[in-house]
Design a protein around this motif. Structure first.
Motif, short mmCIF file in Angstrom:
data_model
loop_
_atom_site.label_atom_id
_atom_site.label_comp_id
_atom_site.label_asym_id
_atom_site.label_seq_id
_atom_site.Cartn_x
_atom_site.Cartn_y
_atom_site.Cartn_z
N LEU A 79 0.83 -1.21 0.00
CA LEU A 79 0.00 0.00 0.00
C LEU A 79 0.87 1.26 0.00
CD1 LEU A 79 -2.75 -1.08 2.55
CD2 LEU A 79 -2.96 -0.94 0.06
N ILE A 80 1.97 1.22 0.74
CA ILE A 80 2.90 2.35 0.75
C ILE A 80 3.49 2.56 -0.64
CG2 ILE A 80 5.14 3.16 1.62
CD1 ILE A 80 4.40 1.69 4.28
N LEU A 81 3.92 1.48 -1.30
CA LEU A 81 4.46 1.60 -2.65
C LEU A 81 3.42 2.16 -3.61
CD1 LEU A 81 6.49 -1.72 -2.93
CD2 LEU A 81 7.40 0.59 -2.65
N GLU A 82 2.19 1.69 -3.50
CA GLU A 82 1.12 2.20 -4.37
C GLU A 82 0.88 3.68 -4.11
OE1 GLU A 82 -3.25 0.73 -5.81
OE2 GLU A 82 -2.76 0.44 -3.70
N TRP A 83 0.84 4.09 -2.84
CA TRP A 83 0.62 5.49 -2.50
C TRP A 83 1.76 6.35 -3.05
CZ3 TRP A 83 3.22 9.22 0.31
CH2 TRP A 83 2.50 10.37 0.61
N LEU A 84 3.00 5.88 -2.91
CA LEU A 84 4.13 6.64 -3.44
C LEU A 84 4.01 6.81 -4.95
CD1 LEU A 84 7.01 5.06 -1.34
CD2 LEU A 84 6.21 7.45 -1.23
N GLY A 85 3.61 5.77 -5.65
CA GLY A 85 3.40 5.87 -7.10
C GLY A 85 2.36 6.92 -7.45
N GLN A 89 1.87 9.56 -5.87
CA GLN A 89 2.48 10.87 -5.62
C GLN A 89 3.55 11.20 -6.66
OE1 GLN A 89 0.74 12.31 -3.11
NE2 GLN A 89 -0.18 10.27 -3.09
N GLY A 90 3.75 10.30 -7.62
CA GLY A 90 4.77 10.52 -8.65
C GLY A 90 6.15 10.04 -8.26
N VAL A 91 6.23 9.25 -7.19
CA VAL A 91 7.52 8.74 -6.71
C VAL A 91 7.73 7.33 -7.27
CG1 VAL A 91 8.83 8.05 -4.66
CG2 VAL A 91 7.37 10.09 -4.59
N ASN A 92 8.89 7.10 -7.86
CA ASN A 92 9.29 5.76 -8.29
C ASN A 92 9.85 5.06 -7.06
OD1 ASN A 92 8.85 6.30 -11.13
ND2 ASN A 92 10.66 7.61 -10.97
N ALA A 93 9.33 3.87 -6.74
CA ALA A 93 9.78 3.18 -5.53
C ALA A 93 9.77 1.68 -5.73
CB ALA A 93 8.88 3.55 -4.35
N MET A 94 10.67 1.02 -5.00
CA MET A 94 10.74 -0.44 -5.05
C MET A 94 11.32 -0.97 -3.75
SD MET A 94 14.01 -1.41 -7.32
CE MET A 94 15.50 -1.73 -6.41
N ILE A 95 11.04 -2.26 -3.51
CA ILE A 95 11.67 -2.98 -2.41
C ILE A 95 12.16 -4.29 -3.00
CG2 ILE A 95 9.51 -3.99 -1.59
CD1 ILE A 95 10.81 -3.71 1.28
N PRO A 104 22.47 -7.32 5.66
CA PRO A 104 21.15 -6.73 5.44
C PRO A 104 20.71 -6.93 3.98
CG PRO A 104 22.53 -5.23 6.68
CD PRO A 104 23.41 -6.36 6.21
N ALA A 105 19.73 -7.79 3.78
CA ALA A 105 19.37 -8.23 2.44
C ALA A 105 18.24 -7.43 1.80
CB ALA A 105 18.99 -9.71 2.47
N TRP A 106 17.48 -6.70 2.59
CA TRP A 106 16.34 -5.95 2.06
C TRP A 106 16.74 -4.52 1.74
CZ3 TRP A 106 11.85 -8.15 0.73
CH2 TRP A 106 11.60 -9.43 1.21
N THR A 107 16.31 -4.04 0.57
CA THR A 107 16.61 -2.67 0.15
C THR A 107 15.34 -2.00 -0.36
OG1 THR A 107 18.85 -3.28 -0.52
CG2 THR A 107 17.96 -1.25 -1.46
#
Length: 91
Positions: free
Chosen positions: A23-29, A31-37, A49-52
């Motif tokens: 949901l956070i990734l969808e909300w960021l999108g 807002q025009g923010v490119n995001a990934m995990i 630390p394996a998660w980015t």
């Protein structure tokens, strides 16, 4: 899963950030923010630390990167950095 016993996900009943990560990734999108995990298998094998989390664009003046040993640790750091950058993430 990979068949490795002991690598089953552990759910933190108190955190819950894992439940809203998409949901956070969808909300960021929105807002025009490119995001990934992502998770890096080599870093898992090295016990690093394996998660980015990475985000850029939109209202962010500079890109953001957060790393963690768990999804919760990674996303908690990412949310803190996003809020410091002026984004009021509603989760």
């Amino acid at each position: 899963m990979t068949g490795n016993p002991g690598r089953w996900p552990r759910i933190d009943q108190d955190g819950g950030i894992e439940d809203v990560t998409l949901l956070i990734l969808e909300w960021l999108g929105e807002q025009g923010v490119n995001a990934m995990i992502r998770v890096d298998a080599e870093r898992v094998a090295d016990n690093a630390p394996a998660w980015t989390f990475a985000a850029s664009g939109g209202p962010l003046e500079h890109g953001i990167r957060a790393d963690g040993r768990t999804v919760q640790q990674c996303m908690s750091t990412a949310l803190s950095q996003l809020r410091e950058a002026g984004l009021s993430v509603p989760f």
